[in-house]
Design a protein around this motif. Structure first.
Motif, mmCIF file in Angstrom:
data_model
loop_
_atom_site.group_PDB
_atom_site.id
_atom_site.type_symbol
_atom_site.label_atom_id
_atom_site.label_comp_id
_atom_site.label_asym_id
_atom_site.label_seq_id
_atom_site.Cartn_x
_atom_site.Cartn_y
_atom_site.Cartn_z
ATOM 1 N N ASP A 57 2.549 1.764 -3.357
ATOM 2 C CA ASP A 57 1.566 2.302 -4.298
ATOM 3 C C ASP A 57 1.349 3.796 -4.047
ATOM 4 O OD1 ASP A 57 -0.453 2.043 -6.383
ATOM 5 O OD2 ASP A 57 -1.934 2.252 -4.771
ATOM 6 N N ASN A 58 1.258 4.171 -2.764
ATOM 7 C CA ASN A 58 1.099 5.573 -2.387
ATOM 8 C C ASN A 58 2.314 6.379 -2.854
ATOM 9 O OD1 ASN A 58 0.036 7.877 -1.084
ATOM 10 N ND2 ASN A 58 1.226 7.431 0.739
ATOM 11 N N LYS A 75 2.122 7.055 -6.576
ATOM 12 C CA LYS A 75 1.130 8.103 -6.867
ATOM 13 C C LYS A 75 1.680 9.478 -6.509
ATOM 14 C CE LYS A 75 -2.880 5.117 -6.327
ATOM 15 N NZ LYS A 75 -3.968 4.712 -5.442
ATOM 16 N N THR A 129 0.834 -1.209 0.000
ATOM 17 C CA THR A 129 0.000 0.000 0.000
ATOM 18 C C THR A 129 0.862 1.249 0.000
ATOM 19 O OG1 THR A 129 -1.734 -1.187 1.199
ATOM 20 C CG2 THR A 129 -1.829 1.217 1.247
#
Length: 188
Positions: free
Chosen positions: A82-83, A86, A79
């Motif tokens: 992925d953050n 982004k 997670t």
């Protein structure tokens, strides 16, 4: 609550470690400030390093009872990665390939900075030498011309003085502020 409930909620972890709760608010916040975007990426990198350390500790003392915390930490790491991706899409950072090659070779990237500055200094010295040579040539030519054509040189100097005054007035007009003040450039 028992330990397994705390672990599931991200409050505590197996092996006596605190789990870092995943914060999705940073990804949801849209900020256009490049410095803020960079700080968010840096914070995400630091958080990822912390999660990797926790994962290392969990794996190094792995037993069947620590399987759930291991999976939670792996999910937290995915997670956060992925953050990070982004957040990094909002940053426009260009790293010269030479820096990456130095890092790959196990060298300090500050060497690149030092080399670039040294190169700039060398080019600046060459340019200054050329400028000084042209100034010297101009001075020498004016001296020779003044001996041969004194009237024409005097006329040339008058034209240059008028032209320089106009250029100075134009530069001052360009550097005036909206309130009427003039930007002052320190002369060396």
């Amino acid at each position: 609550m028992d330990l397994s409930q705390n672990t599931a909620l991200g409050i505590g972890g197996g092996n006596g470690m605190l789990a870092t709760p995943v914060n999705d608010t940073a990804a949801a916040t849209t900020v256009d400030d490049p410095k803020q975007n960079l700080n968010q990426v840096i914070n995400s990198i630091q958080k990822t390093l912390g999660l990797l350390h926790q994962l290392y500790l969990t794996v190094s003392s792995f037993n069947t009872a620590s399987q759930l915390p291991l999976l939670q930490r792996l999910n937290g790491l995915v997670t956060e990665l992925d953050n990070m991706v982004k957040l990094s899409e909002k940053c426009n950072i260009q790293v010269p390939m030479e820096v990456l090659n130095l890092i790959d070779d196990g060298k300090n990237p500050d060497e690149f900075t030092r080399d670039v500055i040294s190169s700039c200094i060398a080019k600046n010295q060459v340019t200054k030498g050329k400028t000084d040579a042209f100034k010297s040539l101009r001075k020498h030519l004016l001296e020779e011309l003044e001996q041969t054509f004194p009237d024409e040189v005097e006329s040339y100097r008058e034209i240059r003085a008028v032209s320089a005054a106009e250029a100075k007035r134009h530069a001052q007009a360009q550097s005036s502020l909206p309130n009427g003040d003039v930007k002052v450039k320190a002369e060396h």
